[in-house]
Design a protein around this motif. Sequence first.
Motif, PDB file in Angstrom:
ATOM      1  N   TYR A 183       0.789  -1.293  -0.182  1.00  0.00           N
ATOM      2  CA  TYR A 183      -0.266   0.146   0.304  1.00  0.00           C
ATOM      3  C   TYR A 183       0.492   1.061   0.246  1.00  0.00           C
ATOM      4  O   TYR A 183       0.638   2.106  -0.545  1.00  0.00           O
ATOM      5  CB  TYR A 183      -1.143  -0.240   1.254  1.00  0.00           C
ATOM      6  CG  TYR A 183      -1.627   1.238   1.057  1.00  0.00           C
ATOM      7  CD1 TYR A 183      -2.864   1.409   0.831  1.00  0.00           C
ATOM      8  CD2 TYR A 183      -1.055   1.821   2.302  1.00  0.00           C
ATOM      9  CE1 TYR A 183      -3.146   2.969   0.864  1.00  0.00           C
ATOM     10  CE2 TYR A 183      -1.879   3.262   2.699  1.00  0.00           C
ATOM     11  CZ  TYR A 183      -2.967   3.857   2.035  1.00  0.00           C
ATOM     12  OH  TYR A 183      -3.453   4.970   1.894  1.00  0.00           O
ATOM     13  N   GLY A 184       1.800   1.915   0.788  1.00  0.00           N
ATOM     14  CA  GLY A 184       2.573   2.486   0.730  1.00  0.00           C
ATOM     15  C   GLY A 184       3.402   2.221  -0.111  1.00  0.00           C
ATOM     16  O   GLY A 184       3.631   4.055  -0.689  1.00  0.00           O
ATOM     17  N   LYS A 185       3.871   1.802  -1.142  1.00  0.00           N
ATOM     18  CA  LYS A 185       4.434   1.988  -2.313  1.00  0.00           C
ATOM     19  C   LYS A 185       3.549   2.323  -3.476  1.00  0.00           C
ATOM     20  O   LYS A 185       3.946   3.423  -3.853  1.00  0.00           O
ATOM     21  CB  LYS A 185       5.447   0.858  -2.972  1.00  0.00           C
ATOM     22  CG  LYS A 185       6.347  -0.122  -2.367  1.00  0.00           C
ATOM     23  CD  LYS A 185       7.611   1.328  -2.428  1.00  0.00           C
ATOM     24  CE  LYS A 185       9.170   0.551  -1.820  1.00  0.00           C
ATOM     25  NZ  LYS A 185      10.270   1.556  -1.526  1.00  0.00           N
ATOM     26  N   LEU A 186       2.056   1.719  -3.201  1.00  0.00           N
ATOM     27  CA  LEU A 186       1.369   1.952  -4.841  1.00  0.00           C
ATOM     28  C   LEU A 186       1.009   3.256  -4.129  1.00  0.00           C
ATOM     29  O   LEU A 186       1.202   4.601  -5.175  1.00  0.00           O
ATOM     30  CB  LEU A 186       0.497   1.347  -4.344  1.00  0.00           C
ATOM     31  CG  LEU A 186       0.573   0.029  -5.334  1.00  0.00           C
ATOM     32  CD1 LEU A 186      -0.904  -0.748  -4.768  1.00  0.00           C
ATOM     33  CD2 LEU A 186       0.051   0.059  -6.527  1.00  0.00           C
ATOM     34  N   ARG A 187       1.050   4.545  -2.913  1.00  0.00           N
ATOM     35  CA  ARG A 187       0.213   5.332  -2.669  1.00  0.00           C
ATOM     36  C   ARG A 187       1.460   6.294  -3.280  1.00  0.00           C
ATOM     37  O   ARG A 187       1.437   7.725  -3.670  1.00  0.00           O
ATOM     38  CB  ARG A 187      -0.179   5.572  -1.089  1.00  0.00           C
ATOM     39  CG  ARG A 187      -0.792   6.551  -0.414  1.00  0.00           C
ATOM     40  CD  ARG A 187      -1.388   6.815   0.721  1.00  0.00           C
ATOM     41  NE  ARG A 187      -1.805   8.375   0.859  1.00  0.00           N
ATOM     42  CZ  ARG A 187      -1.221   8.218   1.777  1.00  0.00           C
ATOM     43  NH1 ARG A 187      -0.758   8.175   2.982  1.00  0.00           N
ATOM     44  NH2 ARG A 187      -1.850   9.803   2.578  1.00  0.00           N
ATOM     45  N   GLU A 188       2.334   6.201  -2.805  1.00  0.00           N
ATOM     46  CA  GLU A 188       3.756   6.280  -3.338  1.00  0.00           C
ATOM     47  C   GLU A 188       3.838   7.274  -4.534  1.00  0.00           C
ATOM     48  O   GLU A 188       3.972   8.232  -5.007  1.00  0.00           O
ATOM     49  CB  GLU A 188       5.177   6.228  -2.751  1.00  0.00           C
ATOM     50  CG  GLU A 188       6.462   7.086  -2.908  1.00  0.00           C
ATOM     51  CD  GLU A 188       7.465   6.291  -2.110  1.00  0.00           C
ATOM     52  OE1 GLU A 188       8.315   6.169  -2.749  1.00  0.00           O
ATOM     53  OE2 GLU A 188       7.703   6.390  -0.908  1.00  0.00           O
TER      54      GLU A 188
ATOM     55  N   LEU B 252      -6.454   6.491  -6.775  1.00  0.00           N
ATOM     56  CA  LEU B 252      -6.123   6.263  -4.761  1.00  0.00           C
ATOM     57  C   LEU B 252      -6.092   5.307  -4.871  1.00  0.00           C
ATOM     58  O   LEU B 252      -6.711   4.895  -5.403  1.00  0.00           O
ATOM     59  CB  LEU B 252      -7.943   6.865  -4.058  1.00  0.00           C
ATOM     60  CG  LEU B 252      -7.826   8.125  -4.229  1.00  0.00           C
ATOM     61  CD1 LEU B 252      -9.300   8.613  -3.830  1.00  0.00           C
ATOM     62  CD2 LEU B 252      -6.989   9.334  -3.972  1.00  0.00           C
ATOM     63  N   ALA B 253      -5.432   4.683  -3.874  1.00  0.00           N
ATOM     64  CA  ALA B 253      -4.864   3.355  -3.379  1.00  0.00           C
ATOM     65  C   ALA B 253      -5.604   2.915  -2.505  1.00  0.00           C
ATOM     66  O   ALA B 253      -6.172   4.093  -1.082  1.00  0.00           O
ATOM     67  CB  ALA B 253      -3.051   3.516  -2.812  1.00  0.00           C
TER      68      ALA B 253
ATOM     69  N   ILE C  92      -7.662   2.910  -7.196  1.00  0.00           N
ATOM     70  CA  ILE C  92      -9.087   3.079  -8.563  1.00  0.00           C
ATOM     71  C   ILE C  92      -8.431   4.679  -9.207  1.00  0.00           C
ATOM     72  O   ILE C  92      -8.677   5.443  -8.436  1.00  0.00           O
ATOM     73  CB  ILE C  92     -10.273   3.655  -7.096  1.00  0.00           C
ATOM     74  CG1 ILE C  92     -10.335   2.279  -6.296  1.00  0.00           C
ATOM     75  CG2 ILE C  92     -11.034   4.513  -7.870  1.00  0.00           C
ATOM     76  CD1 ILE C  92     -11.527   2.801  -5.524  1.00  0.00           C
ATOM     77  N   CYS C  93      -8.943   5.258  -9.869  1.00  0.00           N
ATOM     78  CA  CYS C  93      -8.648   6.262 -10.671  1.00  0.00           C
ATOM     79  C   CYS C  93     -10.278   6.870 -11.138  1.00  0.00           C
ATOM     80  O   CYS C  93      -9.541   7.750 -11.219  1.00  0.00           O
ATOM     81  CB  CYS C  93      -7.949   5.430 -12.080  1.00  0.00           C
ATOM     82  SG  CYS C  93      -5.934   4.814 -11.452  1.00  0.00           S
ATOM     83  N   ASP C  94     -10.591   6.006 -11.230  1.00  0.00           N
ATOM     84  CA  ASP C  94     -12.098   6.488 -11.385  1.00  0.00           C
ATOM     85  C   ASP C  94     -13.441   7.020 -10.503  1.00  0.00           C
ATOM     86  O   ASP C  94     -13.847   6.294  -9.998  1.00  0.00           O
ATOM     87  CB  ASP C  94     -13.481   6.087 -12.399  1.00  0.00           C
ATOM     88  CG  ASP C  94     -14.120   6.307 -13.264  1.00  0.00           C
ATOM     89  OD1 ASP C  94     -14.656   7.620 -12.760  1.00  0.00           O
ATOM     90  OD2 ASP C  94     -14.669   6.368 -14.004  1.00  0.00           O
ATOM     91  N   ARG C  95     -12.971   7.936  -9.542  1.00  0.00           N
ATOM     92  CA  ARG C  95     -13.894   8.212  -8.265  1.00  0.00           C
ATOM     93  C   ARG C  95     -15.287   8.528  -8.319  1.00  0.00           C
ATOM     94  O   ARG C  95     -15.861   8.414  -7.291  1.00  0.00           O
ATOM     95  CB  ARG C  95     -13.025  10.196  -8.171  1.00  0.00           C
ATOM     96  CG  ARG C  95     -11.358   9.331  -7.221  1.00  0.00           C
ATOM     97  CD  ARG C  95     -11.234  10.418  -7.011  1.00  0.00           C
ATOM     98  NE  ARG C  95      -9.933  10.427  -6.627  1.00  0.00           N
ATOM     99  CZ  ARG C  95      -9.118  11.212  -5.348  1.00  0.00           C
ATOM    100  NH1 ARG C  95      -9.672  12.547  -4.614  1.00  0.00           N
ATOM    101  NH2 ARG C  95      -7.641  11.566  -6.109  1.00  0.00           N
ATOM    102  N   LYS C  96     -16.058   8.391  -9.628  1.00  0.00           N
ATOM    103  CA  LYS C  96     -17.333   8.699  -9.487  1.00  0.00           C
ATOM    104  C   LYS C  96     -18.223   8.066  -9.123  1.00  0.00           C
ATOM    105  O   LYS C  96     -18.841   7.456  -8.696  1.00  0.00           O
ATOM    106  CB  LYS C  96     -17.528   9.230 -10.884  1.00  0.00           C
ATOM    107  CG  LYS C  96     -17.767   7.920 -12.181  1.00  0.00           C
ATOM    108  CD  LYS C  96     -18.173   9.246 -13.288  1.00  0.00           C
ATOM    109  CE  LYS C  96     -18.053   7.055 -14.629  1.00  0.00           C
ATOM    110  NZ  LYS C  96     -18.275   8.438 -15.857  1.00  0.00           N
TER     111      LYS C  96
ATOM    112  N   GLY D 148     -17.260   0.830 -10.190  1.00  0.00           N
ATOM    113  CA  GLY D 148     -16.989   0.664 -11.004  1.00  0.00           C
ATOM    114  C   GLY D 148     -15.912  -0.604 -11.429  1.00  0.00           C
ATOM    115  O   GLY D 148     -15.816  -1.843 -10.784  1.00  0.00           O
ATOM    116  N   VAL D 149     -15.338  -0.256 -12.558  1.00  0.00           N
ATOM    117  CA  VAL D 149     -14.258  -1.090 -13.415  1.00  0.00           C
ATOM    118  C   VAL D 149     -13.476  -0.620 -12.685  1.00  0.00           C
ATOM    119  O   VAL D 149     -12.268   0.221 -12.170  1.00  0.00           O
ATOM    120  CB  VAL D 149     -14.216  -0.577 -14.574  1.00  0.00           C
ATOM    121  CG1 VAL D 149     -13.038  -1.964 -15.172  1.00  0.00           C
ATOM    122  CG2 VAL D 149     -15.587  -1.147 -15.536  1.00  0.00           C
ATOM    123  N   PRO D 150     -12.622  -1.325 -12.020  1.00  0.00           N
ATOM    124  CA  PRO D 150     -10.962  -1.816 -11.439  1.00  0.00           C
ATOM    125  C   PRO D 150      -9.952  -0.971 -11.940  1.00  0.00           C
ATOM    126  O   PRO D 150     -10.426  -1.285 -13.049  1.00  0.00           O
ATOM    127  CB  PRO D 150     -11.046  -3.134 -11.105  1.00  0.00           C
ATOM    128  CG  PRO D 150     -11.415  -4.459 -11.632  1.00  0.00           C
ATOM    129  CD  PRO D 150     -12.740  -3.434 -12.259  1.00  0.00           C
TER     130      PRO D 150
END
Length: 91
Positions: free
Chosen positions: A37-42, A50-51, A76-80, A89-91
């Motif tokens: 999670y930390g690496k992804l968030r960074e 968002l992670a 998640i890149c599509d926050r809607k 949504g689609v992951p």
Amino acid sequence: MPKLKEDYTKQEKINGVVYNMSPSANYRHSIVNGNIYGKLREGLKGSLCLAFMENLDYRYHVEKNDDYVIPDIMVICDRKYLKGSAYTGVP
């Protein structure tokens, strides 16, 4: 009255079948999840993505059923499609 921790069980529903996700994973699992999670968030800094680490339901095929899973980590890149404690949504 709020549920006691002993009463709480994490569940996933796949093809209409509910699966208990308890007992919780051991501490080693949590360390690995935290590191990923930390690496992804960074790596996502400056992007719209968002992670999330656990506790966010992923509801798939919402037009067909009410199945859901709770991934250890999700990007998640599509926050809607984020609503409350779920993403549809689609992951």
